[in-house]
Write an enzyme that holds these catalytic residues in place. Structure first.
Site, PDB file in Angstrom:
ATOM      1  N   GLY A 155       0.793  -1.221   0.000  1.00 46.73           N
ATOM      2  CA  GLY A 155       0.000   0.000   0.000  1.00 46.73           C
ATOM      3  C   GLY A 155       0.827   1.272   0.000  1.00 46.73           C
ATOM      4  O   GLY A 155       0.324   2.340  -0.318  1.00 46.73           O
ATOM      5  N   THR A 181      -5.811  -3.263   6.230  1.00 49.69           N
ATOM      6  CA  THR A 181      -4.444  -3.473   5.763  1.00 49.69           C
ATOM      7  C   THR A 181      -3.983  -2.227   5.019  1.00 49.69           C
ATOM      8  O   THR A 181      -4.798  -1.436   4.542  1.00 49.69           O
ATOM      9  CB  THR A 181      -4.329  -4.673   4.799  1.00 49.69           C
ATOM     10  OG1 THR A 181      -4.996  -4.359   3.573  1.00 49.69           O
ATOM     11  CG2 THR A 181      -4.900  -5.937   5.398  1.00 49.69           C
ATOM     12  N   CYS A 182      -2.688  -2.094   4.902  1.00 51.74           N
ATOM     13  CA  CYS A 182      -2.139  -1.046   4.039  1.00 51.74           C
ATOM     14  C   CYS A 182      -1.671  -1.725   2.755  1.00 51.74           C
ATOM     15  O   CYS A 182      -0.500  -1.720   2.407  1.00 51.74           O
ATOM     16  CB  CYS A 182      -1.037  -0.260   4.730  1.00 51.74           C
ATOM     17  SG  CYS A 182       0.279  -1.254   5.410  1.00 51.74           S
ATOM     18  N   SER A 183      -2.626  -2.336   2.082  1.00 53.01           N
ATOM     19  CA  SER A 183      -2.363  -3.069   0.850  1.00 53.01           C
ATOM     20  C   SER A 183      -3.562  -2.926  -0.073  1.00 53.01           C
ATOM     21  O   SER A 183      -4.673  -2.655   0.377  1.00 53.01           O
ATOM     22  CB  SER A 183      -2.129  -4.548   1.168  1.00 53.01           C
ATOM     23  OG  SER A 183      -1.938  -5.282  -0.024  1.00 53.01           O
TER      24      SER A 183
END
Length: 117
Positions: free
Chosen positions: A3, A49-51
């Site tokens: 991300g 999530t950082c995705s």
């Protein structure tokens, strides 16, 4: 995670594909399952999530729902809709949201939320 590629493009080469696509989602599913055991009636559960890749996001959510259903626990969870941002009005998972760098001018993020009945 993936991300933050907008700010750290070199990270693309530092992450192993098998880790990101196989091992990390399994770990994230375990964390989500464990966290869900600690939510009381009326409480909320947020998975974030950082995705922006589906293996870490929608697929983890789908596996969580499948496991809850298989364990006869799905009746405990109610998807809690996130207000639509007009980017994806046909969202099949209204309790999920993905923020994209080129659209939202932020790093890539994903979130899903439920309320415990």
């Amino acid at each position: 995670s993936l991300g933050v590629l907008r700010r750290r493009p070199s990270q693309r080469w530092s992450l192993k594909e098998t880790y990101v696509l196989q091992q990390l989602p399994l770990l994230q599913l375990k964390i989500l399952q464990r966290a869900s055991q600690h939510v009381h009636s009326g409480g909320s559960l947020l998975y974030a999530t950082c995705s922006i890749i589906s293996q870490e996001n929608e697929q983890v959510v789908d596996h969580f729902i499948t496991q809850q259903n298989n364990n006869n626990n799905l009746h405990h969870w109610e998807p809690w809709s996130i207000p639509n941002d007009d980017i994806n009005p046909q969202n099949l998972r209204p309790h999920c949201r993905t923020l994209l760098p080129h659209i939202h001018d932020t790093d890539g993020f994903f979130m899903a939320r439920w309320k415990r009945k």
